[in-house]
Design a protein around this motif. Sequence first.
Motif, PDB file in Angstrom:
ATOM      1  N   SER A  21     -53.021 118.540 -35.719  1.00 44.17           N
ATOM      2  CA  SER A  21     -53.812 119.732 -36.011  1.00 44.17           C
ATOM      3  C   SER A  21     -53.985 119.867 -37.513  1.00 44.17           C
ATOM      4  O   SER A  21     -53.106 119.462 -38.286  1.00 44.17           O
ATOM      5  CB  SER A  21     -53.117 120.993 -35.469  1.00 44.17           C
ATOM      6  OG  SER A  21     -52.962 120.935 -34.076  1.00 44.17           O
ATOM      7  N   ALA A  23     -55.056 123.027 -39.951  1.00 48.25           N
ATOM      8  CA  ALA A  23     -55.425 124.438 -40.061  1.00 48.25           C
ATOM      9  C   ALA A  23     -55.988 124.722 -41.443  1.00 48.25           C
ATOM     10  O   ALA A  23     -55.408 124.311 -42.450  1.00 48.25           O
ATOM     11  CB  ALA A  23     -54.217 125.313 -39.791  1.00 48.25           C
ATOM     12  N   SER A  25     -57.353 127.474 -44.323  1.00 47.98           N
ATOM     13  CA  SER A  25     -57.316 128.855 -44.799  1.00 47.98           C
ATOM     14  C   SER A  25     -58.205 128.969 -46.018  1.00 47.98           C
ATOM     15  O   SER A  25     -58.465 127.983 -46.702  1.00 47.98           O
ATOM     16  CB  SER A  25     -55.883 129.274 -45.154  1.00 47.98           C
ATOM     17  OG  SER A  25     -55.388 128.462 -46.199  1.00 47.98           O
ATOM     18  N   LYS A  76     -60.497 129.315 -34.529  1.00 50.78           N
ATOM     19  CA  LYS A  76     -59.103 129.187 -34.980  1.00 50.78           C
ATOM     20  C   LYS A  76     -59.004 128.462 -36.312  1.00 50.78           C
ATOM     21  O   LYS A  76     -57.899 128.152 -36.777  1.00 50.78           O
ATOM     22  CB  LYS A  76     -58.281 128.438 -33.929  1.00 50.78           C
ATOM     23  CG  LYS A  76     -58.133 129.183 -32.617  1.00 50.78           C
ATOM     24  CD  LYS A  76     -57.211 128.426 -31.668  1.00 50.78           C
ATOM     25  CE  LYS A  76     -57.010 129.203 -30.373  1.00 50.78           C
ATOM     26  NZ  LYS A  76     -56.102 128.501 -29.432  1.00 50.78           N
ATOM     27  N   ASN A  77     -60.151 128.160 -36.922  1.00 47.75           N
ATOM     28  CA  ASN A  77     -60.158 127.433 -38.206  1.00 47.75           C
ATOM     29  C   ASN A  77     -59.317 126.158 -38.136  1.00 47.75           C
ATOM     30  O   ASN A  77     -58.549 125.855 -39.066  1.00 47.75           O
ATOM     31  CB  ASN A  77     -59.644 128.329 -39.344  1.00 47.75           C
ATOM     32  CG  ASN A  77     -60.650 129.372 -39.752  1.00 47.75           C
ATOM     33  OD1 ASN A  77     -61.776 129.393 -39.275  1.00 47.75           O
ATOM     34  ND2 ASN A  77     -60.245 130.270 -40.630  1.00 47.75           N
ATOM     35  N   THR A  78     -59.450 125.438 -37.047  1.00 47.08           N
ATOM     36  CA  THR A  78     -58.596 124.277 -36.819  1.00 47.08           C
ATOM     37  C   THR A  78     -59.404 123.086 -36.320  1.00 47.08           C
ATOM     38  O   THR A  78     -60.320 123.245 -35.503  1.00 47.08           O
ATOM     39  CB  THR A  78     -57.495 124.610 -35.799  1.00 47.08           C
ATOM     40  OG1 THR A  78     -56.724 125.721 -36.279  1.00 47.08           O
ATOM     41  CG2 THR A  78     -56.560 123.432 -35.593  1.00 47.08           C
ATOM     42  N   TYR A  80     -58.704 119.097 -34.709  1.00 51.10           N
ATOM     43  CA  TYR A  80     -57.667 118.341 -34.006  1.00 51.10           C
ATOM     44  C   TYR A  80     -57.987 116.850 -33.994  1.00 51.10           C
ATOM     45  O   TYR A  80     -59.150 116.447 -34.090  1.00 51.10           O
ATOM     46  CB  TYR A  80     -57.550 118.824 -32.556  1.00 51.10           C
ATOM     47  CG  TYR A  80     -57.303 120.299 -32.402  1.00 51.10           C
ATOM     48  CD1 TYR A  80     -58.350 121.180 -32.117  1.00 51.10           C
ATOM     49  CD2 TYR A  80     -56.017 120.829 -32.535  1.00 51.10           C
ATOM     50  CE1 TYR A  80     -58.136 122.538 -31.976  1.00 51.10           C
ATOM     51  CE2 TYR A  80     -55.794 122.192 -32.390  1.00 51.10           C
ATOM     52  CZ  TYR A  80     -56.854 123.034 -32.113  1.00 51.10           C
ATOM     53  OH  TYR A  80     -56.623 124.375 -31.977  1.00 51.10           O
TER      54      TYR A  80
END
Length: 121
Positions: A21, A23, A25, A76-78, A80
């Motif tokens: 993952s 993430a 920000s 989810k600002n993610t 994978y």
Amino acid sequence: QVQLVESGGGLVQAGGSLRLSCAASRGTFSTYSMGWFRQAPGKEREFVAAISWSGGRTNHADSVKGRFTISRENAKNTVYLQMNSLKPEDTAVYFCAAGSLSVLATEYRFWGQGTQVTVSS
């Protein structure tokens, strides 16, 4: 400015699976194309996969096609990287990057710190 943090790396036996993952920000994640690269000891950073901002376009290196899949959840600002059928030669530090769909690392603006993936034989 986008800050990226990878997770999900680890030690796995050959034939196993991992899901990485990344993430994000700050910044506007949903407007960036995203990529995954990897770097093994003594080797150059290598393109693995990339995905467009909407998720509608993806690109995977030939070495991982059919085994790895890149995806994203903008809510989810993610992003994978699902890795299946892992091989010892997949052992590397895996990095996520933002800003391009290119296979060239120099085209990406922001980078995470990386997560180690080790595949034992």
